[in-house]
Design a protein around this motif. Structure first.
Motif, PDB file in Angstrom:
ATOM      1  N   ALA A   1     -25.364  -2.895   9.843  1.00  0.00           N
ATOM      2  CA  ALA A   1     -25.501  -1.875  11.018  1.00  0.00           C
ATOM      3  C   ALA A   1     -26.622  -1.657  11.885  1.00  0.00           C
ATOM      4  O   ALA A   1     -27.344  -1.838  13.512  1.00  0.00           O
ATOM      5  N   ALA A   2     -27.607  -2.154  11.031  1.00  0.00           N
ATOM      6  CA  ALA A   2     -29.689  -2.330  11.728  1.00  0.00           C
ATOM      7  C   ALA A   2     -29.385  -3.485  12.576  1.00  0.00           C
ATOM      8  O   ALA A   2     -29.960  -3.937  13.525  1.00  0.00           O
ATOM      9  N   ASP A   3     -28.837  -4.533  12.393  1.00  0.00           N
ATOM     10  CA  ASP A   3     -28.645  -5.867  13.283  1.00  0.00           C
ATOM     11  C   ASP A   3     -27.840  -5.551  13.656  1.00  0.00           C
ATOM     12  O   ASP A   3     -28.280  -6.396  15.309  1.00  0.00           O
ATOM     13  N   LEU A   4     -26.904  -4.756  14.393  1.00  0.00           N
ATOM     14  CA  LEU A   4     -25.824  -4.202  15.496  1.00  0.00           C
ATOM     15  C   LEU A   4     -27.094  -3.627  16.597  1.00  0.00           C
ATOM     16  O   LEU A   4     -27.010  -3.813  17.551  1.00  0.00           O
TER      17      LEU A   4
ATOM     18  N   GLN B   1     -34.295   7.275  19.177  1.00  0.00           N
ATOM     19  CA  GLN B   1     -32.851   7.548  19.629  1.00  0.00           C
ATOM     20  C   GLN B   1     -32.098   6.042  19.492  1.00  0.00           C
ATOM     21  O   GLN B   1     -31.552   6.734  19.113  1.00  0.00           O
ATOM     22  N   ARG B   2     -33.189   4.958  18.795  1.00  0.00           N
ATOM     23  CA  ARG B   2     -32.052   3.498  18.575  1.00  0.00           C
ATOM     24  C   ARG B   2     -32.126   3.684  16.588  1.00  0.00           C
ATOM     25  O   ARG B   2     -30.757   3.950  17.056  1.00  0.00           O
ATOM     26  N   TYR B   3     -33.271   4.449  16.617  1.00  0.00           N
ATOM     27  CA  TYR B   3     -33.186   5.172  14.521  1.00  0.00           C
ATOM     28  C   TYR B   3     -31.601   5.572  14.317  1.00  0.00           C
ATOM     29  O   TYR B   3     -30.495   5.765  13.860  1.00  0.00           O
ATOM     30  N   GLN B   4     -31.736   6.724  15.488  1.00  0.00           N
ATOM     31  CA  GLN B   4     -30.054   7.757  15.576  1.00  0.00           C
ATOM     32  C   GLN B   4     -29.502   6.844  15.108  1.00  0.00           C
ATOM     33  O   GLN B   4     -27.647   6.781  14.452  1.00  0.00           O
ATOM     34  N   GLN B   5     -28.905   5.716  16.756  1.00  0.00           N
ATOM     35  CA  GLN B   5     -27.780   5.262  16.202  1.00  0.00           C
ATOM     36  C   GLN B   5     -27.423   4.296  15.629  1.00  0.00           C
ATOM     37  O   GLN B   5     -25.887   4.039  15.147  1.00  0.00           O
ATOM     38  N   PHE B   6     -28.241   3.467  15.319  1.00  0.00           N
ATOM     39  CA  PHE B   6     -28.304   3.336  14.003  1.00  0.00           C
ATOM     40  C   PHE B   6     -27.556   3.911  12.602  1.00  0.00           C
ATOM     41  O   PHE B   6     -26.825   2.965  11.600  1.00  0.00           O
ATOM     42  N   GLY B   7     -27.973   4.557  12.544  1.00  0.00           N
ATOM     43  CA  GLY B   7     -28.128   6.103  11.355  1.00  0.00           C
ATOM     44  C   GLY B   7     -26.323   6.303  11.968  1.00  0.00           C
ATOM     45  O   GLY B   7     -25.811   6.284  11.099  1.00  0.00           O
ATOM     46  N   SER B   8     -25.457   6.610  12.768  1.00  0.00           N
ATOM     47  CA  SER B   8     -24.744   6.787  12.807  1.00  0.00           C
ATOM     48  C   SER B   8     -23.734   5.655  12.986  1.00  0.00           C
ATOM     49  O   SER B   8     -22.905   6.004  12.415  1.00  0.00           O
ATOM     50  N   THR B   9     -23.748   4.480  13.404  1.00  0.00           N
ATOM     51  CA  THR B   9     -23.670   3.451  13.088  1.00  0.00           C
ATOM     52  C   THR B   9     -23.288   2.827  11.587  1.00  0.00           C
ATOM     53  O   THR B   9     -22.312   3.055  10.769  1.00  0.00           O
ATOM     54  N   ALA B  10     -23.938   3.129  10.844  1.00  0.00           N
ATOM     55  CA  ALA B  10     -24.154   2.867   9.302  1.00  0.00           C
ATOM     56  C   ALA B  10     -23.878   3.759   8.571  1.00  0.00           C
ATOM     57  O   ALA B  10     -22.953   3.379   7.651  1.00  0.00           O
ATOM     58  N   GLU B  11     -23.616   5.242   8.867  1.00  0.00           N
ATOM     59  CA  GLU B  11     -22.633   6.300   8.716  1.00  0.00           C
ATOM     60  C   GLU B  11     -21.138   6.097   8.891  1.00  0.00           C
ATOM     61  O   GLU B  11     -20.633   5.881   7.690  1.00  0.00           O
ATOM     62  N   ALA B  12     -20.349   5.470  10.151  1.00  0.00           N
ATOM     63  CA  ALA B  12     -19.923   4.904   9.983  1.00  0.00           C
ATOM     64  C   ALA B  12     -19.210   3.938   9.818  1.00  0.00           C
ATOM     65  O   ALA B  12     -17.679   3.966   9.118  1.00  0.00           O
ATOM     66  N   PHE B  13     -19.128   2.749   9.167  1.00  0.00           N
ATOM     67  CA  PHE B  13     -19.276   1.535   9.039  1.00  0.00           C
ATOM     68  C   PHE B  13     -19.211   1.443   7.724  1.00  0.00           C
ATOM     69  O   PHE B  13     -18.845   0.798   7.184  1.00  0.00           O
ATOM     70  N   CYS B  14     -19.591   2.292   7.095  1.00  0.00           N
ATOM     71  CA  CYS B  14     -20.561   2.137   5.546  1.00  0.00           C
ATOM     72  C   CYS B  14     -20.138   3.569   4.295  1.00  0.00           C
ATOM     73  O   CYS B  14     -20.391   3.481   3.911  1.00  0.00           O
ATOM     74  N   LYS B  15     -19.485   4.453   5.401  1.00  0.00           N
ATOM     75  CA  LYS B  15     -19.177   5.739   4.503  1.00  0.00           C
ATOM     76  C   LYS B  15     -20.095   6.426   4.073  1.00  0.00           C
ATOM     77  O   LYS B  15     -20.225   5.988   2.739  1.00  0.00           O
ATOM     78  N   LEU B  16     -21.112   6.525   3.843  1.00  0.00           N
ATOM     79  CA  LEU B  16     -22.284   7.022   3.281  1.00  0.00           C
ATOM     80  C   LEU B  16     -21.882   8.128   3.167  1.00  0.00           C
ATOM     81  O   LEU B  16     -21.193   8.930   3.928  1.00  0.00           O
TER      82      LEU B  16
END
Length: 100
Positions: A46-49, A85-100
């Motif tokens: 998710a961070a790489d994206l 703002q970029r960090y929040q997008q990273f967090g949302s992406t990680a949460e969506a795809f990693c099922k945190l």
């Protein structure tokens, strides 16, 4: 459709990287109970994206020093606000795809 494109990108990114990134390494070295190579690898993908290398180094530092994240979030510097703002997008992406 957007989630499908991001999921495909995660699979491609995961297939190409054999070495742990800075986020994955920081994640693996925490003392949290839920830590696993699979979860930390997903978070790295998710961070790489969503984050460039510089942003990933900053985000990785939050694992060791969570207070630094709070300072960055509350900072009045434009660069910190843009990063957050970029960090929040990273967090949302990680949460969506990693099922945190």
């Amino acid at each position: 459709m957007n989630k499908l494109v991001i999921a495909a990108a995660i699979l491609v990114a995961g297939a190409s990287g054999a070495f742990a990134g800075v986020i994955e390494s920081a994640c693996l070295h925490t003392d949290r109970k839920a830590v696993s190579r699979q979860l930390c690898g997903c978070i790295q993908e998710a961070a790489d994206l969503t984050l460039d290398r510089s942003d990933q180094k900053i985000a990785a530092s939050f694992f060791k020093d969570p207070h630094k994240a709070q300072e960055t979030r509350q900072s009045n510097r434009r660069s910190d606000e843009a990063f957050w703002q970029r960090y929040q997008q990273f967090g949302s992406t990680a949460e969506a795809f990693c099922k945190l």
